[in-house]
Design a protein around this motif. Structure first.
Motif, PDB file in Angstrom:
ATOM      1  N   LEU A   1       0.659  -1.358   0.013  1.00  0.00           N
ATOM      2  CA  LEU A   1      -0.101  -0.050   0.106  1.00  0.00           C
ATOM      3  C   LEU A   1       0.772   1.305  -0.071  1.00  0.00           C
ATOM      4  N   SER A   2       2.117   1.184   0.693  1.00  0.00           N
ATOM      5  CA  SER A   2       2.830   2.346   0.802  1.00  0.00           C
ATOM      6  C   SER A   2       3.554   2.529  -0.562  1.00  0.00           C
ATOM      7  N   SER A   3       3.773   1.398  -1.364  1.00  0.00           N
ATOM      8  CA  SER A   3       4.548   1.695  -2.575  1.00  0.00           C
ATOM      9  C   SER A   3       3.740   2.191  -3.887  1.00  0.00           C
ATOM     10  N   LEU A   4       2.371   1.884  -3.788  1.00  0.00           N
ATOM     11  CA  LEU A   4       1.483   2.080  -4.897  1.00  0.00           C
ATOM     12  C   LEU A   4       1.211   3.621  -4.968  1.00  0.00           C
ATOM     13  N   PRO A   5       1.048   4.140  -6.355  1.00  0.00           N
ATOM     14  CA  PRO A   5       0.484   5.483  -6.362  1.00  0.00           C
ATOM     15  C   PRO A   5      -0.782   5.624  -5.804  1.00  0.00           C
ATOM     16  N   PRO A   6      -1.287   7.110  -5.569  1.00  0.00           N
ATOM     17  CA  PRO A   6      -2.446   7.159  -5.056  1.00  0.00           C
ATOM     18  C   PRO A   6      -3.839   6.891  -6.184  1.00  0.00           C
ATOM     19  N   ARG A   7      -4.669   6.339  -5.605  1.00  0.00           N
ATOM     20  CA  ARG A   7      -5.861   5.805  -6.568  1.00  0.00           C
ATOM     21  C   ARG A   7      -6.636   6.910  -7.011  1.00  0.00           C
ATOM     22  N   LYS A   8      -7.351   6.816  -8.124  1.00  0.00           N
ATOM     23  CA  LYS A   8      -7.979   8.229  -8.767  1.00  0.00           C
ATOM     24  C   LYS A   8      -9.549   8.144  -8.369  1.00  0.00           C
ATOM     25  N   GLN A   9      -9.971   6.839  -8.036  1.00  0.00           N
ATOM     26  CA  GLN A   9     -11.177   6.621  -7.219  1.00  0.00           C
ATOM     27  C   GLN A   9     -11.107   5.715  -5.987  1.00  0.00           C
ATOM     28  N   PRO A  10     -12.136   6.264  -5.037  1.00  0.00           N
ATOM     29  CA  PRO A  10     -12.020   5.403  -3.834  1.00  0.00           C
ATOM     30  C   PRO A  10     -12.664   4.094  -4.058  1.00  0.00           C
ATOM     31  N   PRO A  11     -12.488   3.187  -2.977  1.00  0.00           N
ATOM     32  CA  PRO A  11     -12.998   1.785  -3.188  1.00  0.00           C
ATOM     33  C   PRO A  11     -14.578   2.055  -3.423  1.00  0.00           C
ATOM     34  N   LYS A  12     -15.286   1.168  -3.610  1.00  0.00           N
ATOM     35  CA  LYS A  12     -16.702   1.163  -4.054  1.00  0.00           C
ATOM     36  C   LYS A  12     -17.475   1.058  -2.614  1.00  0.00           C
ATOM     37  N   THR A  13     -17.049   0.371  -1.615  1.00  0.00           N
ATOM     38  CA  THR A  13     -17.550   0.060  -0.414  1.00  0.00           C
ATOM     39  C   THR A  13     -16.694   0.523   0.904  1.00  0.00           C
ATOM     40  N   VAL A  14     -17.422   0.983   1.756  1.00  0.00           N
ATOM     41  CA  VAL A  14     -16.661   1.243   3.103  1.00  0.00           C
ATOM     42  C   VAL A  14     -16.275   0.009   3.647  1.00  0.00           C
ATOM     43  N   PRO A  15     -14.782  -0.061   4.148  1.00  0.00           N
ATOM     44  CA  PRO A  15     -14.270  -1.002   4.732  1.00  0.00           C
ATOM     45  C   PRO A  15     -15.025  -1.496   6.117  1.00  0.00           C
ATOM     46  N   PRO A  16     -15.070  -2.836   6.440  1.00  0.00           N
ATOM     47  CA  PRO A  16     -15.878  -2.947   7.588  1.00  0.00           C
ATOM     48  C   PRO A  16     -15.517  -2.042   8.854  1.00  0.00           C
ATOM     49  N   LEU A  17     -14.002  -1.964   9.035  1.00  0.00           N
ATOM     50  CA  LEU A  17     -13.850  -1.173  10.546  1.00  0.00           C
ATOM     51  C   LEU A  17     -14.279   0.233  10.241  1.00  0.00           C
ATOM     52  N   ARG A  18     -14.893   0.704   9.353  1.00  0.00           N
ATOM     53  CA  ARG A  18     -15.224   2.016   9.285  1.00  0.00           C
ATOM     54  C   ARG A  18     -16.692   2.159   9.274  1.00  0.00           C
ATOM     55  N   ARG A  19     -17.295   1.059   9.494  1.00  0.00           N
ATOM     56  CA  ARG A  19     -18.768   1.076   9.375  1.00  0.00           C
ATOM     57  C   ARG A  19     -19.195   1.047  10.971  1.00  0.00           C
ATOM     58  N   PRO A  20     -20.216   1.835  11.269  1.00  0.00           N
ATOM     59  CA  PRO A  20     -20.669   2.147  12.632  1.00  0.00           C
ATOM     60  C   PRO A  20     -21.019   0.986  13.175  1.00  0.00           C
ATOM     61  N   GLU A  21     -21.969   0.137  12.603  1.00  0.00           N
ATOM     62  CA  GLU A  21     -22.617  -1.053  12.966  1.00  0.00           C
ATOM     63  C   GLU A  21     -21.332  -2.066  13.512  1.00  0.00           C
ATOM     64  N   VAL A  22     -20.256  -2.010  12.823  1.00  0.00           N
ATOM     65  CA  VAL A  22     -18.897  -3.065  12.919  1.00  0.00           C
ATOM     66  C   VAL A  22     -18.339  -2.484  14.220  1.00  0.00           C
ATOM     67  N   ARG A  23     -18.015  -1.040  14.095  1.00  0.00           N
ATOM     68  CA  ARG A  23     -17.557  -0.666  15.208  1.00  0.00           C
ATOM     69  C   ARG A  23     -18.447  -0.749  16.677  1.00  0.00           C
ATOM     70  N   ALA A  24     -19.664  -0.641  16.611  1.00  0.00           N
ATOM     71  CA  ALA A  24     -20.441  -0.983  17.698  1.00  0.00           C
ATOM     72  C   ALA A  24     -20.451  -2.390  18.126  1.00  0.00           C
ATOM     73  N   ARG A  25     -20.442  -3.437  17.297  1.00  0.00           N
ATOM     74  CA  ARG A  25     -20.050  -4.554  17.811  1.00  0.00           C
ATOM     75  C   ARG A  25     -18.644  -4.891  18.211  1.00  0.00           C
ATOM     76  N   ILE A  26     -17.903  -4.334  17.718  1.00  0.00           N
ATOM     77  CA  ILE A  26     -16.640  -4.636  18.490  1.00  0.00           C
ATOM     78  C   ILE A  26     -16.352  -4.205  19.536  1.00  0.00           C
ATOM     79  N   ALA A  27     -16.947  -2.791  20.023  1.00  0.00           N
ATOM     80  CA  ALA A  27     -17.064  -2.144  21.277  1.00  0.00           C
ATOM     81  C   ALA A  27     -17.715  -3.088  22.214  1.00  0.00           C
TER      82      ALA A  27
END
Length: 93
Positions: A60-86
């Motif tokens: 990840l540190s060696s690749l150039p920046p992406r022009k488009q963000p990923p199509k989905t929000v990663p699980p650890l950034r989803r509020p319901e997943v964070r709540a379940r982990i907490a």
């Protein structure tokens, strides 16, 4: 175990160490067929997770920046997943 591996490149802010480790763990679970390591295979499993995490971090540190963000929000950034982990950490669930 039919989930796709989390896409981490192109996140704003950049993927955290926690997100990279979680994706690495997901990958190792998928390829090994081991969901919950036993005492007999825990050392090999954790070593593989550490290696994949280090390699993913370097990639990840060696690749150039992406022009488009990923199509989905990663699980650890989803509020319901964070709540379940907490909740799990607090011993509630």
């Amino acid at each position: 175990m039919c989930r796709n591996i989390t896409e981490l490149r192109g996140l704003e802010p950049a993927a955290t160490a926690e997100e990279i480790e979680a994706a690495s763990r997901q990958y190792v679970r998928k390829v090994s067929g081991v969901t919950r390591p036993t005492a007999a295979n825990a050392e090999a499993f954790e070593a593989a997770v550490a290696e994949v995490t280090a390699t993913t971090t370097r990639l990840l540190s060696s690749l150039p920046p992406r022009k488009q963000p990923p199509k989905t929000v990663p699980p650890l950034r989803r509020p319901e997943v964070r709540a379940r982990i907490a909740a799990r950490a607090a011993g509630i669930g």
